[in-house]
Scaffold this motif. Structure first.
Motif, PDB file in Angstrom:
ATOM      1  N   LYS A 145       2.082  -8.449  -1.121  1.00  0.00           N
ATOM      2  CA  LYS A 145       1.426  -7.387  -0.357  1.00  0.00           C
ATOM      3  C   LYS A 145       2.414  -6.723   0.587  1.00  0.00           C
ATOM      4  O   LYS A 145       3.282  -7.380   1.159  1.00  0.00           O
ATOM      5  CB  LYS A 145       0.257  -7.987   0.447  1.00  0.00           C
ATOM      6  N   THR A 146       2.281  -5.413   0.747  1.00  0.00           N
ATOM      7  CA  THR A 146       3.113  -4.653   1.670  1.00  0.00           C
ATOM      8  C   THR A 146       2.226  -3.844   2.609  1.00  0.00           C
ATOM      9  O   THR A 146       1.260  -3.212   2.170  1.00  0.00           O
ATOM     10  CB  THR A 146       4.049  -3.695   0.907  1.00  0.00           C
ATOM     11  N   VAL A 147       2.542  -3.897   3.897  1.00  0.00           N
ATOM     12  CA  VAL A 147       1.839  -3.081   4.893  1.00  0.00           C
ATOM     13  C   VAL A 147       2.914  -2.351   5.701  1.00  0.00           C
ATOM     14  O   VAL A 147       3.697  -2.980   6.420  1.00  0.00           O
ATOM     15  CB  VAL A 147       0.971  -3.938   5.833  1.00  0.00           C
ATOM     16  N   GLY A 148       2.954  -1.040   5.576  1.00  0.00           N
ATOM     17  CA  GLY A 148       3.995  -0.276   6.239  1.00  0.00           C
ATOM     18  C   GLY A 148       5.364  -0.714   5.743  1.00  0.00           C
ATOM     19  O   GLY A 148       5.619  -0.737   4.546  1.00  0.00           O
ATOM     20  N   LYS A 149       6.229  -1.114   6.669  1.00  0.00           N
ATOM     21  CA  LYS A 149       7.561  -1.584   6.300  1.00  0.00           C
ATOM     22  C   LYS A 149       7.615  -3.101   6.144  1.00  0.00           C
ATOM     23  O   LYS A 149       8.683  -3.674   5.920  1.00  0.00           O
ATOM     24  CB  LYS A 149       8.576  -1.139   7.364  1.00  0.00           C
ATOM     25  N   CYS A 150       6.456  -3.758   6.257  1.00  0.00           N
ATOM     26  CA  CYS A 150       6.402  -5.224   6.196  1.00  0.00           C
ATOM     27  C   CYS A 150       6.005  -5.729   4.818  1.00  0.00           C
ATOM     28  O   CYS A 150       5.065  -5.217   4.196  1.00  0.00           O
ATOM     29  CB  CYS A 150       5.364  -5.763   7.200  1.00  0.00           C
ATOM     30  N   TRP A 151       6.710  -6.744   4.340  1.00  0.00           N
ATOM     31  CA  TRP A 151       6.204  -7.563   3.245  1.00  0.00           C
ATOM     32  C   TRP A 151       5.389  -8.661   3.910  1.00  0.00           C
ATOM     33  O   TRP A 151       5.850  -9.336   4.831  1.00  0.00           O
ATOM     34  CB  TRP A 151       7.340  -8.188   2.438  1.00  0.00           C
ATOM     35  N   VAL A 152       4.176  -8.845   3.465  1.00  0.00           N
ATOM     36  CA  VAL A 152       3.266  -9.773   4.137  1.00  0.00           C
ATOM     37  C   VAL A 152       3.383 -11.164   3.525  1.00  0.00           C
ATOM     38  O   VAL A 152       3.277 -11.339   2.304  1.00  0.00           O
ATOM     39  CB  VAL A 152       1.808  -9.287   4.045  1.00  0.00           C
ATOM     40  N   TYR A 153       3.620 -12.152   4.389  1.00  0.00           N
ATOM     41  CA  TYR A 153       3.584 -13.554   3.968  1.00  0.00           C
ATOM     42  C   TYR A 153       2.544 -14.269   4.821  1.00  0.00           C
ATOM     43  O   TYR A 153       2.525 -14.127   6.048  1.00  0.00           O
ATOM     44  CB  TYR A 153       4.943 -14.237   4.135  1.00  0.00           C
ATOM     45  N   THR A 154       1.658 -15.047   4.181  1.00  0.00           N
ATOM     46  CA  THR A 154       0.636 -15.827   4.873  1.00  0.00           C
ATOM     47  C   THR A 154       0.899 -17.303   4.636  1.00  0.00           C
ATOM     48  O   THR A 154       0.979 -17.745   3.485  1.00  0.00           O
ATOM     49  CB  THR A 154      -0.777 -15.454   4.373  1.00  0.00           C
ATOM     50  N   ASP A 155       1.054 -18.074   5.711  1.00  0.00           N
ATOM     51  CA  ASP A 155       1.360 -19.497   5.539  1.00  0.00           C
ATOM     52  C   ASP A 155       0.096 -20.310   5.281  1.00  0.00           C
ATOM     53  O   ASP A 155      -1.008 -19.759   5.181  1.00  0.00           O
ATOM     54  CB  ASP A 155       2.140 -20.033   6.750  1.00  0.00           C
ATOM     55  N   GLY A 156       0.242 -21.616   5.192  1.00  0.00           N
ATOM     56  CA  GLY A 156      -0.880 -22.492   4.865  1.00  0.00           C
ATOM     57  C   GLY A 156      -1.949 -22.557   5.936  1.00  0.00           C
ATOM     58  O   GLY A 156      -3.058 -23.048   5.682  1.00  0.00           O
ATOM     59  N   ASN A 157      -1.642 -22.065   7.135  1.00  0.00           N
ATOM     60  CA  ASN A 157      -2.624 -22.041   8.218  1.00  0.00           C
ATOM     61  C   ASN A 157      -3.199 -20.642   8.442  1.00  0.00           C
ATOM     62  O   ASN A 157      -3.782 -20.371   9.494  1.00  0.00           O
ATOM     63  CB  ASN A 157      -1.974 -22.539   9.515  1.00  0.00           C
ATOM     64  N   ASP A 158      -3.012 -19.785   7.455  1.00  0.00           N
ATOM     65  CA  ASP A 158      -3.517 -18.408   7.490  1.00  0.00           C
ATOM     66  C   ASP A 158      -2.876 -17.566   8.595  1.00  0.00           C
ATOM     67  O   ASP A 158      -3.481 -16.595   9.083  1.00  0.00           O
ATOM     68  CB  ASP A 158      -5.048 -18.378   7.643  1.00  0.00           C
ATOM     69  N   ASN A 159      -1.650 -17.923   8.990  1.00  0.00           N
ATOM     70  CA  ASN A 159      -0.892 -17.085   9.913  1.00  0.00           C
ATOM     71  C   ASN A 159      -0.090 -16.073   9.111  1.00  0.00           C
ATOM     72  O   ASN A 159       0.543 -16.426   8.110  1.00  0.00           O
ATOM     73  CB  ASN A 159       0.059 -17.945  10.756  1.00  0.00           C
ATOM     74  N   ASP A 160      -0.091 -14.832   9.556  1.00  0.00           N
ATOM     75  CA  ASP A 160       0.594 -13.763   8.846  1.00  0.00           C
ATOM     76  C   ASP A 160       1.954 -13.467   9.466  1.00  0.00           C
ATOM     77  O   ASP A 160       2.150 -13.594  10.687  1.00  0.00           O
ATOM     78  CB  ASP A 160      -0.249 -12.485   8.854  1.00  0.00           C
ATOM     79  N   TYR A 161       2.871 -13.009   8.606  1.00  0.00           N
ATOM     80  CA  TYR A 161       4.225 -12.693   9.047  1.00  0.00           C
ATOM     81  C   TYR A 161       4.670 -11.374   8.427  1.00  0.00           C
ATOM     82  O   TYR A 161       4.369 -11.089   7.261  1.00  0.00           O
ATOM     83  CB  TYR A 161       5.201 -13.803   8.650  1.00  0.00           C
ATOM     84  N   CYS A 162       5.389 -10.616   9.221  1.00  0.00           N
ATOM     85  CA  CYS A 162       5.992  -9.371   8.759  1.00  0.00           C
ATOM     86  C   CYS A 162       7.413  -9.689   8.302  1.00  0.00           C
ATOM     87  O   CYS A 162       8.285  -9.962   9.126  1.00  0.00           O
ATOM     88  CB  CYS A 162       5.996  -8.333   9.881  1.00  0.00           C
ATOM     89  N   MET A 163       7.638  -9.655   6.993  1.00  0.00           N
ATOM     90  CA  MET A 163       8.923 -10.029   6.424  1.00  0.00           C
ATOM     91  C   MET A 163       9.784  -8.792   6.161  1.00  0.00           C
ATOM     92  O   MET A 163       9.287  -7.722   5.827  1.00  0.00           O
ATOM     93  CB  MET A 163       8.719 -10.784   5.105  1.00  0.00           C
ATOM     94  N   SER A 164      11.100  -8.987   6.292  1.00  0.00           N
ATOM     95  CA  SER A 164      12.045  -7.929   5.984  1.00  0.00           C
ATOM     96  C   SER A 164      13.347  -8.556   5.515  1.00  0.00           C
ATOM     97  O   SER A 164      13.547  -9.768   5.625  1.00  0.00           O
ATOM     98  CB  SER A 164      12.290  -7.042   7.212  1.00  0.00           C
ATOM     99  N   ALA A 165      14.248  -7.735   4.984  1.00  0.00           N
ATOM    100  CA  ALA A 165      15.517  -8.241   4.468  1.00  0.00           C
ATOM    101  C   ALA A 165      16.433  -8.663   5.607  1.00  0.00           C
ATOM    102  O   ALA A 165      16.562  -7.970   6.614  1.00  0.00           O
ATOM    103  CB  ALA A 165      16.203  -7.174   3.619  1.00  0.00           C
TER     104      ALA A 165
END
Length: 254
Positions: free
Chosen positions: A36-56
């Motif tokens: 999933k991508t939102v804006g400039k973020c690649w979305v990663y969701t961990d095992g506790n349902d916390n979201d992260y904005c990923m980038s290179a």
């Protein structure tokens, strides 16, 4: 007080190779690792349902047995996408993942896929300048950063090493420093430990990885003790570097 991690590395004898970007743009390659991508973020969701904005993050190209490999980091900060704001509480960590590609006639092929690993505090992962690139085996490289934090007067840090292993990536965490002076009731009884290390490229590799040699300084309770040396080989069964049971910075809690 916490010792700056770069000072620890400089004293260790490890060369601080610049975490420069490879000539190849890793963004199109890394984007495929996230659903999933939102804006400039690649979305990663961990095992506790916390979201992260990923980038290179940093990337490097190396040549091994005549083949070009690309080491590429993806880094992420904790993020609340519903409210469009970062999560920056002390309890939040960042995320880091290593992906290794090999160049072929059909372009870059993924050969090692890392599992995103929690690292950092206040919702932020170590950024590009905080990662250094090293050779951990005759045919294996990897990235090194330091995770550090402090709670209730207990300060500590770990060396975090991400290196290819089998089809995945080994994530090795080894204690770097620990100080409990801030939590001491009398100011006289406390722990004060610091470890530096180097990669012993002259030693026989284990599972294709050079051993690490740690030197631990212990000034606990304000009393200087002799520096102790510990060899940490790569543990193939555990899939990472594992310090011996008598390593004084095992199981530090901060």
């Amino acid at each position: 007080m916490k010792t700056p991690w770069k000072w620890l590395l400089l004293c260790s004898g490890l060369s601080l190779l610049p975490a420069a970007q490879a000539a190849t743009d890793t963004k199109p390659l890394l984007a495929k690792q996230f659903k999933k991508t939102v804006g400039k973020c690649w979305v990663y969701t961990d095992g506790n349902d916390n979201d992260y904005c990923m980038s290179a993050g940093p990337s490097r190209e190396v040549t091994i047995d005549g083949k070009t490999q690309l080491y590429a980091l993806a880094l992420g900060n904790a993020y609340d996408f519903a409210n469009k704001q970062p999560n920056q509480s002390h309890a939040d960590s960042g995320i880091a993942a290593l992906y290794v590609y090999q160049k072929s006639s059909n372009g870059w092929q993924l050969i090692h896929r890392g599992k995103p690993d929690h690292i950092g505090a206040y919702g932020e992962a170590p950024r590009g300048k905080d990662w250094t690139f090293h050779q951990f085996g005759p045919k294996t490289y990897g990235y090194l950063a330091t995770h550090s934090d402090m709670h209730h007067g207990y300060a500590g840090s770990h060396y975090a090493i991400l290196s290819p292993w089998k089809q995945g990536v080994a994530s090795s965490w080894i204690g770097a420093a620990y100080n409990s002076e801030g939590a001491s009731e009398n100011g006289k009884t406390y722990a004060d430990l610091e470890a530096t290390f180097y990669i012993n490229t002259q030693a026989q590799p284990t599972a294709g990885m050079y051993p690490l040699v740690f030197k631990v300084r212990n000034n606990s309770n304000g009393k200087k003790q002799p520096v102790k040396t510990f060899t940490v080989p790569f543990n193939a069964k555990a899939g990472g570097y594992v310090a011996p049971k008598n390593y004084p910075l095992n199981n530090i809690d901060y």
